[in-house]
Design a protein around this motif. Structure first.
Motif, short mmCIF file in Angstrom:
data_model
loop_
_atom_site.label_atom_id
_atom_site.label_comp_id
_atom_site.label_asym_id
_atom_site.label_seq_id
_atom_site.Cartn_x
_atom_site.Cartn_y
_atom_site.Cartn_z
N MET A 48 0.84 -1.18 0.00
CA MET A 48 0.00 0.00 0.00
C MET A 48 0.88 1.23 0.00
O MET A 48 2.03 1.18 0.47
CB MET A 48 -0.95 -0.01 1.18
CG MET A 48 -0.38 0.46 2.50
SD MET A 48 -1.51 0.40 3.86
CE MET A 48 -1.78 -1.33 4.03
N VAL A 90 -3.05 9.44 3.83
CA VAL A 90 -4.00 8.49 3.22
C VAL A 90 -3.24 7.23 2.86
O VAL A 90 -2.23 7.28 2.16
CB VAL A 90 -4.66 9.11 1.96
CG1 VAL A 90 -5.61 8.10 1.32
CG2 VAL A 90 -5.39 10.40 2.31
N SER A 137 -3.59 4.00 0.73
CA SER A 137 -4.39 3.46 -0.37
C SER A 137 -4.07 1.99 -0.56
O SER A 137 -2.95 1.63 -0.91
CB SER A 137 -4.09 4.22 -1.66
OG SER A 137 -4.39 5.58 -1.50
N CYS A 138 -5.06 1.14 -0.31
CA CYS A 138 -4.88 -0.30 -0.46
C CYS A 138 -6.18 -0.93 -0.94
O CYS A 138 -6.65 -1.91 -0.38
CB CYS A 138 -4.42 -0.92 0.85
SG CYS A 138 -5.55 -0.60 2.22
N ALA A 176 -9.49 3.56 1.04
CA ALA A 176 -8.67 4.67 1.53
C ALA A 176 -8.82 4.78 3.05
O ALA A 176 -9.91 5.00 3.56
CB ALA A 176 -9.08 5.98 0.87
N THR A 222 -7.48 6.86 6.41
CA THR A 222 -6.88 8.17 6.70
C THR A 222 -6.47 8.28 8.16
O THR A 222 -7.06 7.64 9.03
CB THR A 222 -7.83 9.33 6.35
OG1 THR A 222 -9.00 9.23 7.15
CG2 THR A 222 -8.20 9.34 4.89
#
Length: 82
Positions: free
Chosen positions: A1, A38, A40-41, A44, A46
């Motif tokens: 990620m 963030v 991202s994988c 999202a 946070t």
């Protein structure tokens, strides 16, 4: 990620079998304040990090020279003024 902040990649991580991960982030520029990270994988995720700027150079020699100059100048002025 991948980890990003304001569109800039600041790190990457690999999740374990349970989906948990830890990762350091590295900003290319120092901007004090709160930044949203963030992860991202596929989805999202946070989080926020607060960036603070402090200064400690440990070099007080120029300040000391100026201070000594004014103290000696004041002593000379007081001695010859009276």
């Amino acid at each position: 990620m991948t980890l990003s902040s304001d569109g800039e990649q600041v790190g990457s991580a690999q999740a374990d079998g349970g989906g948990a991960f830890t990762a350091p982030v590295q900003f290319s520029r120092i901007e004090p304040g709160r930044h949203t990270i963030v992860a991202s994988c596929g989805v999202a995720l946070t989080g926020v990090v607060d960036q603070a700027v402090t200064s400690s150079s440990g070099d007080y020699s120029s300040t000391l020279v100026v201070l000594v100059f004014f103290v000696l100048g004041g002593i000379v002025f007081v001695r010859f003024a009276y």
